[in-house]
Design an enzyme around this catalytic site. Structure first.
Site, short mmCIF file in Angstrom:
data_model
loop_
_atom_site.label_atom_id
_atom_site.label_comp_id
_atom_site.label_asym_id
_atom_site.label_seq_id
_atom_site.Cartn_x
_atom_site.Cartn_y
_atom_site.Cartn_z
N CYS A 1 36.75 -33.47 72.32
CA CYS A 1 37.95 -33.42 71.49
C CYS A 1 38.53 -34.82 71.31
O CYS A 1 38.20 -35.74 72.04
CB CYS A 1 39.00 -32.51 72.11
SG CYS A 1 38.51 -30.78 72.26
N HIS B 1 45.90 -32.95 69.72
CA HIS B 1 44.64 -32.72 70.43
C HIS B 1 43.84 -31.71 69.61
O HIS B 1 44.22 -30.55 69.53
CB HIS B 1 44.93 -32.17 71.84
CG HIS B 1 43.72 -31.89 72.67
ND1 HIS B 1 43.71 -32.02 74.04
CD2 HIS B 1 42.46 -31.46 72.35
CE1 HIS B 1 42.50 -31.69 74.51
NE2 HIS B 1 41.74 -31.34 73.49
N THR C 1 47.10 -35.53 78.12
CA THR C 1 46.07 -34.55 77.79
C THR C 1 44.75 -34.99 78.39
O THR C 1 44.57 -36.15 78.77
CB THR C 1 45.95 -34.36 76.26
OG1 THR C 1 45.25 -33.14 75.99
CG2 THR C 1 45.21 -35.52 75.61
#
Length: 217
Positions: free
Chosen positions: A47, A64, A42
């Site tokens: 985030c 996530h 990812t």
């Protein structure tokens, strides 16, 4: 009817030529749990992704999430059950690990992200809030944090190998690499107009709270 777990499950499977491995790419608000020898990948700005595994059970996963779920206002179940909020995303990940045979006392977590990749993100403090949240959450749930790479000013690409627990983190310096992250960050700022909603999800393996937390080896 599609369950929340199915809706939030990452579905972008591909072959990662860099690692010569089957892989799954996680987008914001997704998670993935597996017992296979593969890589979970990812890209993070403000985030946070938590990578959690039980080496004995041979299962691990990643999530996530975009925001900590630290609001106190009520809301509908549909609104509160959202993977964009850290509290729900963490509980979803742990629940799926427990379903796959993991045990809380054997869990190992590695956490990443929480950067301030846009100038106005520093003022809004989203990355710091996410970073603080995930560490506080794992401490509360008695999950040992084996490694962390949080905060900073650059986006990160995280590649996690659940079978071994190995993580490769690459800071994205090039403008082209970070462009999508910056667009996502702009959209994230817009979501802050909505008050985060506190959501409660019961874990399948609820710990016995102790006055003195034991540290993992």
């Amino acid at each position: 009817m599609i369950s929340s777990a199915e809706e939030s499950l990452a579905t972008h499977h591909y072959f990662d030529r860099e690692f010569d491995s089957a892989a799954v790419k996680l987008l914001p608000n997704e998670y993935y749990v597996t017992a296979a020898d593969m890589v979970l990948s990812t890209v993070l700005g403000s985030c946070v992704a938590a990578c959690v595994r039980d080496s004995v059970a041979g299962v691990g996963g990643m999530n996530h999430f975009m925001l900590p779920d630290d609001g106190s206002n009520g809301g509908s179940a549909a609104a509160s059950a959202s993977m964009r909020y850290g509290a729900y995303a963490m509980e979803m990940l742990l629940n799926e690990l427990f379903k796959a045979g993991a045990r809380r006392e054997r869990l190992e977590a590695k956490v990443f992200g929480g950067g301030a990749v846009l100038a106005n993100m520093t003022m809004l403090n989203i990355g710091d809030r996410n970073a603080d949240f995930v560490l506080r959450y794992l401490q509360l749930e008695q999950v040992r944090v084996a490694a962390q790479d949080l905060r900073g000013e650059l986006p990160r690409r995280v590649s996690y190998f659940p079978r071994s627990g190995k993580v490769m983190v690459r800071k994205l310096h090039r403008i082209n690499d970070a462009a999508q992250v910056r667009r996502d960050e702009q959209q994230l700022v817009q979501t802050l107009a909505q008050q985060p909603i506190r959501n409660k999800v019961e874990l399948f393996d609820t710990p016995v709270r102790k006055k003195t937390a034991q540290q993992g080896s």
